[in-house]
Enzyme design. Structure first.
Site, PDB file in Angstrom:
ATOM      1  N   GLU A 122      -0.202  18.327  65.526  1.00  0.00           N
ATOM      2  CA  GLU A 122      -0.733  19.236  65.729  1.00  0.00           C
ATOM      3  C   GLU A 122      -0.821  20.047  64.692  1.00  0.00           C
ATOM      4  OE1 GLU A 122       3.784  21.115  65.887  1.00  0.00           O
ATOM      5  OE2 GLU A 122       3.866  18.261  68.018  1.00  0.00           O
ATOM      6  N   HIS A 179     -15.059  13.854  66.689  1.00  0.00           N
ATOM      7  CA  HIS A 179     -15.064  14.779  65.383  1.00  0.00           C
ATOM      8  C   HIS A 179     -16.451  14.045  64.622  1.00  0.00           C
ATOM      9  CE1 HIS A 179     -14.605  18.392  62.681  1.00  0.00           C
ATOM     10  NE2 HIS A 179     -15.218  17.404  61.226  1.00  0.00           N
TER      11      HIS A 179
END
Lengths: 206, 206
Positions: free
Chosen positions: A134, A101
């Site tokens: 998640e 990222h």
């Protein structure tokens, strides 16, 4: 390996001699993703799974999971993959999915991290390699490296400098993962020395 | 200068020859703050305004504002000042209040930034000098510097390394502010060269 874009992070992996042999499959959600061509050039299987070809997100996820299972995939690397993985898929690869990222998470999560850092007036940003859980851009951090934001930086220039860091950090993170040298304790990721017996006391300096 | 704690950031300011002459008053909300003693040792006026001595937060804020006004204070430096400034006080020093915070904001705002970075498993953190606006740890960023979090770091050790950065960054930020070399554009702070006419094109590299 899941990719949506030009595939420069994939190329960095394919160019890393310790990582390349582990790359057995590249999956993209976009038929024109540059990553597919890069995979084929390196004699790596390349598969397209277009979301449009499935009735629901869940079905797309199931097809992806089956593709990965059929290929005996053990570790999943996301690089510029712009879709959020479904929870069942994430759960079936616990601590085995890595993402890169373009910011120092938890600062600037989301799809416009470079723009957001500039708009916020940050003076430092960087790149993060992290495990995928998640939640979006949230899992335990494996590697981070900072770079300064310079006065004249625009989004393209800053992004290019961050990508240069990503192209070093992501192959390193991938190697540590496939070599079993990442030990996760809660949110902390210990990096074990080569040939380690799993004692985080021998962790490196990253 | 407002301080609550041991006053090491104040000391760094008093030790900076370009900044020291500008420090005319130290205010603390705690009578035993080390900063008060450091101020007196440097022949700088030191004042205690204990919140307990006032009926409301607003009254304490008003007393503080009056103290600052009476001393002809132009620039306000917060260093380990653990109280949130009231909006009227902030508004009466627009772009004239500087804070130093032990993380790379917007990551890890709040009073336990060092602990939070460790608990989150970050691999990089740092220090931020920023202007104070009406939100906590939020105003435009003047200077940031990153440091790595090392495998064996505990909170005290990491905090000490961050403070070493703060003690360099905060006097620099204070100097830039009093010399009129910070130009704020929205959230972005341009740093002007010495003797600049206000053209951000001549900004330095921080």
């Amino acid at each position: 390996m899941l990719a949506s874009g030009g595939g420069t992070n994939l190329q960095a992996l394919l160019d890393a001699p310790e990582v390349k042999p582990w790359i057995s499959l590249v999956v993209s959600d976009r038929p024109r993703a540059g990553a597919l061509e890069r995979a084929r050039m390196a004699c790596v299987e390349a598969v397209v799974l277009e979301p449009g070809g499935f009735a629901t997100r869940e079905e797309h996820d199931r097809a992806l999971a089956e593709t990965l299972r059929n290929s005996g995939i053990d570790v999943l690397l996301l690089a510029g993959y712009m879709r959020i993985l479904g929870a069942p898929l994430v759960r079936s690869f616990p601590e085995r999915i890595l993402n890169v990222h373009p910011s120092l998470l938890p600062a600037f999560p989301g799809a416009s991290a470079v723009r957001d850092a500039l708009d916020w007036g940050a003076k430092v940003t960087g790149a993060t390699v992290h495990m995928v859980d998640e939640e979006v851009d949230h899992g335990p951090i494996v590697l981070q490296e900072a770079i300064p934001i310079l006065p004249g930086d625009d989004e393209a220039g800053l992004h290019a400098r961050i990508q240069a860091v990503e192209h070093r950090l992501f192959p390193l993170g991938a190697r540590l993962l496939v070599e079993g040298r990442l030990k996760v304790e809660g949110r902390r990721v210990h990096i074990l020395g080569p040939g380690s017996d799993g004692d985080p006391g021998s962790a490196g300096t990253r």
